[in-house]
Design an enzyme around this catalytic site. Structure first.
Site, PDB file in Angstrom:
ATOM      1  N   ARG A  70       1.339  -3.447   6.679  1.00 19.69           N
ATOM      2  CA  ARG A  70       2.310  -2.636   7.427  1.00 19.69           C
ATOM      3  C   ARG A  70       3.291  -3.419   8.294  1.00 19.69           C
ATOM      4  NH1 ARG A  70      -2.604   1.269   8.861  1.00 19.69           N
ATOM      5  NH2 ARG A  70      -3.559  -0.793   8.633  1.00 19.69           N
ATOM      6  N   LYS A  72     -11.700  -3.839  -4.742  1.00 21.78           N
ATOM      7  CA  LYS A  72     -12.974  -3.838  -3.994  1.00 21.78           C
ATOM      8  C   LYS A  72     -14.100  -3.187  -4.802  1.00 21.78           C
ATOM      9  CE  LYS A  72     -10.885  -3.846   0.644  1.00 21.78           C
ATOM     10  NZ  LYS A  72      -9.470  -3.620   0.405  1.00 21.78           N
ATOM     11  N   ASN A 114     -24.031  -3.484 -14.040  1.00 22.31           N
ATOM     12  CA  ASN A 114     -23.445  -3.240 -15.360  1.00 22.31           C
ATOM     13  C   ASN A 114     -22.082  -2.543 -15.232  1.00 22.31           C
ATOM     14  OD1 ASN A 114     -23.730  -3.128 -18.338  1.00 22.31           O
ATOM     15  ND2 ASN A 114     -23.667  -0.927 -17.950  1.00 22.31           N
ATOM     16  N   ASP A 160       0.839  -1.197   0.000  1.00 21.78           N
ATOM     17  CA  ASP A 160       0.000   0.000   0.000  1.00 21.78           C
ATOM     18  C   ASP A 160       0.874   1.247   0.000  1.00 21.78           C
ATOM     19  OD1 ASP A 160      -2.463  -1.368   0.002  1.00 21.78           O
ATOM     20  OD2 ASP A 160      -2.290  -1.740   2.149  1.00 21.78           O
ATOM     21  N   ASP A 185     -20.526  -1.392  -7.355  1.00 20.25           N
ATOM     22  CA  ASP A 185     -21.283  -0.423  -8.152  1.00 20.25           C
ATOM     23  C   ASP A 185     -22.529  -1.133  -8.660  1.00 20.25           C
ATOM     24  OD1 ASP A 185     -21.954   1.821  -9.826  1.00 20.25           O
ATOM     25  OD2 ASP A 185     -19.826   2.348  -9.839  1.00 20.25           O
ATOM     26  N   ILE A 186     -23.290  -0.494  -9.537  1.00 19.61           N
ATOM     27  CA  ILE A 186     -24.423  -1.212 -10.117  1.00 19.61           C
ATOM     28  C   ILE A 186     -23.869  -2.343 -10.983  1.00 19.61           C
ATOM     29  CG2 ILE A 186     -25.970   0.779 -10.038  1.00 19.61           C
ATOM     30  CD1 ILE A 186     -25.463   1.133 -13.067  1.00 19.61           C
TER      31      ILE A 186
HETATM   32  O1  C5P Z   1      -1.328  -2.852   6.806  1.00 21.96           O
HETATM   33  P1  C5P Z   1      -2.384  -3.916   7.033  1.00 21.96           P
HETATM   34  O2  C5P Z   1      -1.798  -5.268   7.367  1.00 21.96           O
HETATM   35  O3  C5P Z   1      -3.443  -3.473   8.000  1.00 21.96           O
HETATM   36  O4  C5P Z   1      -3.070  -4.056   5.594  1.00 21.96           O
HETATM   37  C1  C5P Z   1      -4.213  -4.831   5.375  1.00 21.96           C
HETATM   38  C2  C5P Z   1      -4.556  -4.809   3.913  1.00 21.96           C
HETATM   39  O5  C5P Z   1      -5.714  -5.585   3.709  1.00 21.96           O
HETATM   40  C3  C5P Z   1      -4.842  -3.434   3.324  1.00 21.96           C
HETATM   41  O6  C5P Z   1      -4.310  -3.411   2.013  1.00 21.96           O
HETATM   42  C4  C5P Z   1      -6.348  -3.338   3.277  1.00 21.96           C
HETATM   43  O7  C5P Z   1      -6.809  -2.584   2.183  1.00 21.96           O
HETATM   44  C5  C5P Z   1      -6.726  -4.800   3.076  1.00 21.96           C
HETATM   45  N1  C5P Z   1      -8.045  -5.193   3.576  1.00 21.96           N
HETATM   46  C6  C5P Z   1      -8.439  -5.024   4.885  1.00 21.96           C
HETATM   47  N2  C5P Z   1      -9.695  -5.412   5.286  1.00 21.96           N
HETATM   48  C7  C5P Z   1     -10.525  -5.990   4.425  1.00 21.96           C
HETATM   49  C8  C5P Z   1     -10.117  -6.178   3.097  1.00 21.96           C
HETATM   50  C9  C5P Z   1      -8.858  -5.783   2.709  1.00 21.96           C
HETATM   51  O8  C5P Z   1      -7.664  -4.541   5.699  1.00 21.96           O
HETATM   52  N3  C5P Z   1     -11.702  -6.441   4.828  1.00 21.96           N
END
Ligand code: C5P
Length: 246
Positions: free
Chosen positions: A218, A64, A70, A12, A67-68
Site C-alpha cells: 500500500r 501461501k 499431497n 493487491d 494443506d496436507i
Molecule cells: O500493503 P502492505 O505493504 O501491508 O502489503 C504487504 C504484503 O505482504 C501483502 O501482500 C501481504 O499479503 C504480504 N505479506 C504480509 N505478511 C506476511 C506475508 C506476506 O503482509 N507474513
C-alpha cells in the site's frame, strides 16, 4: 544487488487493468512483482500471465500454500508453468508438507525445463502480534515461534522465509546467506499509515539488519505517485546499504 532489486511490489487488487497500470508505473523502480491471493482468486493463471507479459520482472507468486502434503504438492506443481521466481508456503503446514512441495516443484521445473522457483516459508504473519498468536493456541514468544518455523523451513530445503523485519535480528547469524529473508510490513519514513501491519519497520532499518527483499504494498500502490514512492524507497534502501558498507 542494486537497491531497487530488493524492492518487491505487492500488487493487491482484483482489478486487472489497475494491476497492469500499477506495474507499468512501478516497473523501472522495482525488483519484482508480487501477486497474491486477491489477484489470483479473481483472475487465475491467465490473469497472472497477462500482468507479467508487459515486462521482464521476476514474479513472486504469494499464494501461501497450506494443506496436507499431497494436496499442497499438487497445487504448487500446478503453478510452476507460470515460471514464478518465488513461491510462498506456510511453514506451519509442517515438515512433510514443506518437503513434499520442494520435491514437487523440483520435479515439475525439471520436466518443463524451467528455472526452479525459490520457495519461501511464511513464518508468523506481520499482522499478528503476541496476543493474536496466543488466541490461536500458539503460546511461544513470537521470536521463538519464528525461529522454530525458520528451522523447519531450512530443514525441509526451502530457500528462505518471510518474517517481520524485527525478527531477523535474532536469526541472521543462525541462517546465513544464501538463506533468504523477505520482509513485509515495511513502511517508509514518509508513509502515513501502518494499515493492518502490527510489526512494521522502515526500509533502511530492515536492510541494515539483514533483510534481502522488502515486500511493500500500500505505501506504493496507494501513493499519489507510485513511481516516485518506489524511487524514494529504493533511495532509502541504497542509503542503508551505503551505511552498512561504510
Ligand atoms: O500493503 P502492505 O505493504 O501491508 O502489503 C504487504 C504484503 O505482504 C501483502 O501482500 C501481504 O499479503 C504480504 N505479506 C504480509 N505478511 C506476511 C506475508 C506476506 O503482509 N507474513
Amino acid at each position: 544487488m542494486q537497491a531497487r532489486h530488493r524492492l518487491i511490489a505487492a500488487i493487491d487488487t482484483d482489478d486487472r487493468d489497475h494491476a497492469r497500470a500499477l506495474v507499468a508505473r512501478l516497473a523501472s523502480e522495482i525488483g519484482g512483482v508480487k501477486l497474491g491471493l486477491q489477484f489470483f482468486c479473481a483472475h487465475g493463471p491467465d490473469g497472472v500471465k497477462a500482468i507479467m507479459a508487459d515486462h521482464r520482472l521476476p514474479l513472486w507468486l504469494d499464494l501461501k500454500f497450506h494443506d496436507i502434503p499431497n494436496t499442497a504438492a499438487l497445487a504448487v506443481r500446478a503453478v510452476v508453468a507460470l515460471q514464478p521466481a518465488v513461491l510462498t508456503l506456510h511453514a506451519s503446514g509442517g515438515l512433510a508438507m514443506l518437503r513434499a512441495c520442494v520435491q514437487s516443484v523440483e520435479q515439475e521445473a525439471g520436466r518443463l525445463a524451467v528455472a526452479r522457483p525459490r520457495l519461501l516459508a511464511v513464518t508468523v504473519l506481520t499482522s499478528l502480534d503476541q496476543l493474536d498468536l496466543l488466541s490461536v493456541g500458539q503460546g511461544y514468544n513470537i521470536k521463538k515461534q519464528v525461529l522454530l518455523l525458520s528451522t523447519l523451513a531450512r530443514d525441509a530445503g526451502l530457500d528462505g522465509v518471510v518474517c517481520a523485519a524485527e525478527d531477523i535480528d535474532a536469526l541472521r547469524t543462525q541462517f546465513p546467506a544464501p538463506f533468504l529473508f523477505a520482509v513485509p510490513g515495511i513502511r517508509p519514513a514518509w508513509a502515513t499509515a501502518n494499515h493492518d501491519q502490527k510489526r512494521a519497520m522502515t526500509p533502511d532499518r530492515a536492510v541494515s539488519i539483514g533483510a534481502d527483499y522488502l515486500i511493500i504494498g500500500r505505501p506504493l500502490t496507494q501513493a499519489e505517485n507510485p513511481t516516485d514512492a518506489a524511487r524514494r524507497t529504493a533511495l532509502e534502501i541504497a542509503a542503508a546499504e551505503t551505511g552498512a558498507r561504510a
